[in-house]
Enzyme design. Structure first.
Site, PDB file in Angstrom:
ATOM      1  N   THR A 102       0.845  -1.204   0.000  1.00  0.00           N
ATOM      2  CA  THR A 102       0.000   0.000   0.000  1.00  0.00           C
ATOM      3  C   THR A 102       0.877   1.250   0.000  1.00  0.00           C
ATOM      4  O   THR A 102       0.592   2.230  -0.698  1.00  0.00           O
ATOM      5  CB  THR A 102      -0.917  -0.003   1.246  1.00  0.00           C
ATOM      6  OG1 THR A 102      -1.542  -1.282   1.335  1.00  0.00           O
ATOM      7  CG2 THR A 102      -1.951   1.084   1.184  1.00  0.00           C
ATOM      8  N   THR A 119      -1.365 -10.808  -1.532  1.00  0.00           N
ATOM      9  CA  THR A 119      -0.475 -11.671  -0.747  1.00  0.00           C
ATOM     10  C   THR A 119      -0.322 -13.013  -1.460  1.00  0.00           C
ATOM     11  O   THR A 119       0.495 -13.824  -1.075  1.00  0.00           O
ATOM     12  CB  THR A 119      -1.085 -11.926   0.645  1.00  0.00           C
ATOM     13  OG1 THR A 119      -2.450 -12.307   0.486  1.00  0.00           O
ATOM     14  CG2 THR A 119      -0.999 -10.689   1.512  1.00  0.00           C
ATOM     15  N   ARG A 171       5.532  -3.232   9.209  1.00  0.00           N
ATOM     16  CA  ARG A 171       4.307  -2.985   9.979  1.00  0.00           C
ATOM     17  C   ARG A 171       4.435  -3.543  11.396  1.00  0.00           C
ATOM     18  O   ARG A 171       4.036  -2.899  12.364  1.00  0.00           O
ATOM     19  CB  ARG A 171       3.090  -3.596   9.291  1.00  0.00           C
ATOM     20  CG  ARG A 171       1.819  -3.365  10.123  1.00  0.00           C
ATOM     21  CD  ARG A 171       0.607  -3.964   9.493  1.00  0.00           C
ATOM     22  NE  ARG A 171       0.257  -3.272   8.264  1.00  0.00           N
ATOM     23  CZ  ARG A 171      -0.354  -3.855   7.252  1.00  0.00           C
ATOM     24  NH1 ARG A 171      -0.670  -5.132   7.323  1.00  0.00           N
ATOM     25  NH2 ARG A 171      -0.652  -3.156   6.185  1.00  0.00           N
TER      26      ARG A 171
HETATM   27  P1  ADP Z   1       1.057  -3.878   2.930  1.00  0.00           P
HETATM   28  O1  ADP Z   1       0.189  -3.022   2.042  1.00  0.00           O
HETATM   29  O2  ADP Z   1       2.092  -4.658   2.160  1.00  0.00           O
HETATM   30  O3  ADP Z   1       0.275  -4.758   3.870  1.00  0.00           O
HETATM   31  P2  ADP Z   1       1.799  -1.331   4.101  1.00  0.00           P
HETATM   32  O4  ADP Z   1       2.177  -0.577   2.874  1.00  0.00           O
HETATM   33  O5  ADP Z   1       0.460  -1.029   4.699  1.00  0.00           O
HETATM   34  O6  ADP Z   1       1.927  -2.909   3.851  1.00  0.00           O
HETATM   35  O7  ADP Z   1       2.966  -1.094   5.175  1.00  0.00           O
HETATM   36  C1  ADP Z   1       2.772  -1.171   6.553  1.00  0.00           C
HETATM   37  C2  ADP Z   1       3.498  -0.077   7.263  1.00  0.00           C
HETATM   38  O8  ADP Z   1       4.901  -0.357   7.236  1.00  0.00           O
HETATM   39  C3  ADP Z   1       3.350   1.301   6.618  1.00  0.00           C
HETATM   40  O9  ADP Z   1       2.331   2.040   7.200  1.00  0.00           O
HETATM   41  C4  ADP Z   1       4.679   1.980   6.844  1.00  0.00           C
HETATM   42  O10 ADP Z   1       4.653   2.704   8.066  1.00  0.00           O
HETATM   43  C5  ADP Z   1       5.649   0.835   7.001  1.00  0.00           C
HETATM   44  N1  ADP Z   1       6.464   0.633   5.792  1.00  0.00           N
HETATM   45  C6  ADP Z   1       6.180  -0.230   4.785  1.00  0.00           C
HETATM   46  N2  ADP Z   1       7.151  -0.212   3.869  1.00  0.00           N
HETATM   47  C7  ADP Z   1       8.077   0.659   4.295  1.00  0.00           C
HETATM   48  C8  ADP Z   1       9.342   1.099   3.776  1.00  0.00           C
HETATM   49  N3  ADP Z   1       9.836   0.629   2.625  1.00  0.00           N
HETATM   50  N4  ADP Z   1      10.041   2.010   4.469  1.00  0.00           N
HETATM   51  C9  ADP Z   1       9.546   2.487   5.645  1.00  0.00           C
HETATM   52  N5  ADP Z   1       8.366   2.114   6.202  1.00  0.00           N
HETATM   53  C10 ADP Z   1       7.649   1.210   5.539  1.00  0.00           C
END
Ligand code: ADP
Length: 350
Positions: free
Chosen positions: A69, A162, A221
């Site tokens: 995301t 996923t 996360r």
């Molecule tokens: P997904 O969509 O894969 O489930 P998210 O994009 O919601 O994961 O990421 C979860 C949290 O982790 C984000 O809100 C952010 O704070 C942190 N995060 C994710 N990727 C990074 C990154 N590359 N660098 C820093 N923080 C990150």
């Protein structure tokens, strides 16, 4: 009964969501890790901007909490575009997608999370939108039914999943860029935590963020959530300062072990040993034994246990490894002939 856990990659409460949003990187430079994906994205974005064209459709896949995301939002920001977000299960009918697509501007990003859960009619409705930027929309039904050909602006679809394996081949082939997100190293997580700690104005003793990073299952996360739990603990039980003792006590209270395993991970491994003689056991059977959702085990628990070599996937099901037995204090079975077969019973229960 399902075991409550801090490390789930799913269903954030509103409070956690707002906590996460404020920590979410906004540009590619602010993102940590995934160097390969970031480099390819940076090139694609620069090239599209030079040609003044929208980006091609992008699919991000990998376990929850790794930044799918976040990267979708970063892509929109870097392109100077707006983003509209939805998810596979929320788009039930073609009309739901139509509502989103009809408001989308040139170059805008449409983000669909859990894209593997789109229904077949919605998926088929999306194909011409992705390929030719038009949709055929049927209004009315029966004798009065008419199909209207609706032209769309050139947009970029960013999908996240996923389970790339559950995506149909026709949908997958319509993405120009497919990027797999990997677990982060402890160093990368420490950098992410340092940024989060600064944004949250936390005071940390040296080594404390490294400690949290090591227990974060390679997942940003989880790292940010643990930081939040530790922050609460430090505030209530101490002075607010994150000292080694405070961090260790907070992690212990959350039942997180030094490898980042929590009660559910341990329950899965113990069930494999105690109920299924070390395996192989089907994921459905393990889920039923624990009263957990199969999806939770497949999406959240299993990828990390596989990554650290605690689980093996075989054609006949999941097997526990000797490393996992050693970590949990399960004794290996001396009489078993197969290579590194695990002990069938927990120590002391024999
Ligand atoms: P997904 O969509 O894969 O489930 P998210 O994009 O919601 O994961 O990421 C979860 C949290 O982790 C984000 O809100 C952010 O704070 C942190 N995060 C994710 N990727 C990074 C990154 N590359 N660098 C820093 N923080 C990150």
């Amino acid at each position: 009964m399902a075991i409550g856990r801090i490390i789930t990659g799913q269903s954030l409460s509103e409070q956690e969501e707002s906590f996460n949003v404020s920590l979410r990187p906004k540009s590619l430079d602010e993102c940590v890790g995934q160097a390969n994906v970031r480099e390819k994205l940076a090139i694609a974005i620069a090239a599209a901007k030079q040609r003044a064209e929208p980006l091609e459709h992008i699919l991000f896949y990998g376990p929850p909490g790794l930044g799918k995301t976040t990267l979708a939002n970063v892509v929109a920001n870097e392109m100077g575009a707006r983003i509209r977000c939805s998810s596979g299960p929320a788009l039930v009918k073609a009309g739901d997608v139509m509502g989103l697509l009809s408001n989308i501007g040139t170059g805008d990003v449409l983000f669909i999370d859990e894209i593997h859960r789109l229904s077949t009619p919605v998926e088929e409705f999306i194909y011409p939108a992705m390929e030719e930027f038009k949709v055929d929309f049927t209004v009315d039904s029966g004798l009065h039914a008419k199909t209207i050909n609706f032209p769309l602006k050139r947009f970029t679809l960013v999908g996240a999943t996923t389970r790339a394996g559950l995506l149909s081949a026709p949908l997958r082939s319509r993405f120009g860029m497919l990027y797999h997100l990997d677990f982060y190293s402890a160093e990368e997580l420490t950098t992410i935590l340092a940024r989060s700690a600064e944004l949250l104005t936390l005071q940390c003793d040296p080594g404390t963020l490294e400690l949290i990073a090591q227990c974060s299952r390679g997942t940003p996360r989880v790292a940010n959530r643990l930081l939040k739990r530790v922050r609460d603990y430090a505030q209530v039980k101490g002075t607010g300062l994150l000292s080694t003792a405070i961090v260790e006590s907070a992690l212990k209270m959350e039942q997180i072990d030094p490898l980042g395993l929590d009660e559910l991970d341990r329950a899965v491994l113990r069930a494999l040993v105690n109920v299924y003689d070390g395996g192989p056991a089907g994921i459905e059977a393990i889920a039923a034994t624990l009263g957990e959702e199969r999806d939770t085990l497949e999406d959240v628990v299993e990828p990390y246990l596989l990554q650290i070599g605690f689980l093996r996937r075989t054609k006949r099901g999941r097997e526990i490894t000797k490393q996992a037995c050693d970590h949990l204090g399960l004794k290996t079975h001396k009489n078993k002939s197969a290579r590194d077969q695990p002990e069938l019973f927990e120590q002391g229960k024999q």
